[in-house]
Design a protein around this motif. Structure first.
Motif, PDB file in Angstrom:
ATOM      1  N   VAL A 198      29.220  33.172  47.508  1.00  6.72           N
ATOM      2  CA  VAL A 198      30.884  33.686  47.092  1.00  6.72           C
ATOM      3  C   VAL A 198      31.326  32.426  46.479  1.00  6.72           C
ATOM      4  O   VAL A 198      31.273  31.273  46.935  1.00  6.72           O
ATOM      5  N   GLU A 199      32.092  32.654  45.381  1.00 12.44           N
ATOM      6  CA  GLU A 199      32.394  31.497  44.476  1.00 12.44           C
ATOM      7  C   GLU A 199      33.807  31.916  44.077  1.00 12.44           C
ATOM      8  O   GLU A 199      34.054  32.928  43.679  1.00 12.44           O
ATOM      9  N   VAL A 200      34.771  30.860  44.011  1.00 10.79           N
ATOM     10  CA  VAL A 200      36.042  30.903  43.663  1.00 10.79           C
ATOM     11  C   VAL A 200      36.150  29.806  42.363  1.00 10.79           C
ATOM     12  O   VAL A 200      35.909  28.894  42.501  1.00 10.79           O
ATOM     13  N   TYR A 201      36.757  30.564  41.172  1.00 14.49           N
ATOM     14  CA  TYR A 201      36.768  29.993  40.086  1.00 14.49           C
ATOM     15  C   TYR A 201      38.651  29.737  39.911  1.00 14.49           C
ATOM     16  O   TYR A 201      39.210  30.611  39.876  1.00 14.49           O
ATOM     17  N   ARG A 202      38.925  28.592  39.455  1.00 13.48           N
ATOM     18  CA  ARG A 202      40.417  28.393  39.199  1.00 13.48           C
ATOM     19  C   ARG A 202      40.102  27.977  37.615  1.00 13.48           C
ATOM     20  O   ARG A 202      39.466  27.079  37.148  1.00 13.48           O
ATOM     21  N   LEU A 203      41.065  28.560  36.979  1.00  6.98           N
ATOM     22  CA  LEU A 203      41.030  28.440  35.500  1.00  6.98           C
ATOM     23  C   LEU A 203      42.490  27.869  34.786  1.00  6.98           C
ATOM     24  O   LEU A 203      43.552  28.062  35.703  1.00  6.98           O
ATOM     25  N   ALA A 204      42.535  27.334  34.047  1.00  7.51           N
ATOM     26  CA  ALA A 204      43.639  26.749  33.422  1.00  7.51           C
ATOM     27  C   ALA A 204      43.573  26.711  31.871  1.00  7.51           C
ATOM     28  O   ALA A 204      42.273  26.562  31.191  1.00  7.51           O
ATOM     29  N   ASP A 205      44.753  27.376  31.174  1.00  9.57           N
ATOM     30  CA  ASP A 205      44.181  27.522  29.685  1.00  9.57           C
ATOM     31  C   ASP A 205      42.994  28.390  29.263  1.00  9.57           C
ATOM     32  O   ASP A 205      42.068  27.856  28.034  1.00  9.57           O
ATOM     33  N   GLY A 206      42.586  29.302  30.097  1.00  9.32           N
ATOM     34  CA  GLY A 206      41.521  30.036  29.696  1.00  9.32           C
ATOM     35  C   GLY A 206      40.274  29.446  29.908  1.00  9.32           C
ATOM     36  O   GLY A 206      39.020  29.860  29.688  1.00  9.32           O
ATOM     37  N   LYS A 207      40.076  28.277  30.689  1.00 12.07           N
ATOM     38  CA  LYS A 207      38.855  27.765  30.950  1.00 12.07           C
ATOM     39  C   LYS A 207      38.726  27.443  32.492  1.00 12.07           C
ATOM     40  O   LYS A 207      39.758  27.031  33.162  1.00 12.07           O
ATOM     41  N   VAL A 208      37.401  27.379  32.711  1.00 13.18           N
ATOM     42  CA  VAL A 208      36.947  26.982  34.291  1.00 13.18           C
ATOM     43  C   VAL A 208      37.344  25.611  34.429  1.00 13.18           C
ATOM     44  O   VAL A 208      36.770  24.640  33.778  1.00 13.18           O
TER      45      VAL A 208
END
Length: 269
Positions: free
Chosen positions: A237-247
């Protein structure tokens, strides 16, 4: 011409022009002091509360309306309006993005004594929120990460991850995307794995949650164990946080112990 002698359709056109011009005095002149608005998500029970909501809509969305259809039925008028805006303040819990948006509303306006006394409105607020959030775009980025890993297109990850990427994984310490790519390459060489997505969906805070089942074959030295040729599988199980369209950040919880057991790696008690 006084409001009392205008048709309901004419009264609405006057209102819409004032609405678009942010001419609040004219808006006030065509709405009764006790105006009630039946609009899901809003508490509007007077002329004043309606004007407060309109001022806020202009402030946060630079809102204006385009009349698509109008039906005059005497003391009521039915309208269908396409609303346009620019997201420049908090709306529906989403901070300003600068994005343009458009959505439609269908309204019924009640007229009495030359002013609007009541309204029933249904807006496509779900469609509006979808335009203001990055949910769909963020999910697409994380999908591309998975596709690139499966295809061994490691350089493609450079455009999908932001600078300063941080990985939170109890199985290893990663301080850069370069280190993460090295681990993925080594895992491919040792386990010849493929990642199949069991779930991929957006969450609050510009996050995307991924549930994965990995399948592979032990073809290279891994965890100190020489290749066995065994078929292996494990989940994560993985959670990705993005900012400005990038991980920019990731949290991973994989069944590493289960994988080690399949390979015959001694696991301390």
């Amino acid at each position: 011409m006084s409001n009392a002698h205008r048709t309901a359709a004419d009264l609405y056109r006057t209102f819409l022009q004032a609405f678009n011009d942010a001419d609040y005095d004219t808006v006030r002149s065509v709405i009764a002091p006790g105006f009630v608005d039946h609009h899901p998500g809003f508490e509007i029970t007077s002329q004043d509360t309606y004007l407060e909501a309109l001022v806020e809509a202009h402030k946060t969305l630079a809102i204006h309306g385009e009349l698509l259809d109008i039906i005059d039925s005497g003391d009521k008028v039915v309208t269908r309006v396409r609303l346009h805006g620019v997201h420049q303040g908090p709306v529906l819990g989403v901070e300003a993005t600068g994005r343009q948006a458009q959505w439609e509303t269908t309204e019924i306006w009640q007229v009495a004594d030359g002013v609007f006394t009541e309204r029933w409105a249904t807006d496509d607020l779900l469609g509006l929120k979808a335009q203001l959030t990055q949910d769909e775009a963020n999910v697409a980025v994380v999908q591309r990460v998975s596709d690139a890993v499966n295809a061994h297109r490691y350089d493609e990850l450079n455009e999908l991850f932001g600078p300063g990427f941080v990985d939170h994984n109890p199985a290893w310490d990663v301080e850069s995307l370069s280190e993460l790519k090295g681990i993925i390459v080594a895992a491919h060489e040792a386990l010849d794995f493929r990642a199949d997505l069991d779930g991929l969906y957006p969450a609050e805070g510009q996050r995307v949650i991924m549930h994965i089942t990995f399948t592979g074959r032990h073809v290279g030295r891994f965890f100190g164990i020489e290749p066995t040729g065994k078929e292996v599988s494990w989940t994560s199980v993985e959670v990705y946080r993005l900012a400005d369209g990038k991980v920019v950040e990731r949290w991973t919880q994989a069944d590493t112990a289960g994988l080690m057991a399949q390979l015959g790696v001694p696991i301390p008690n």
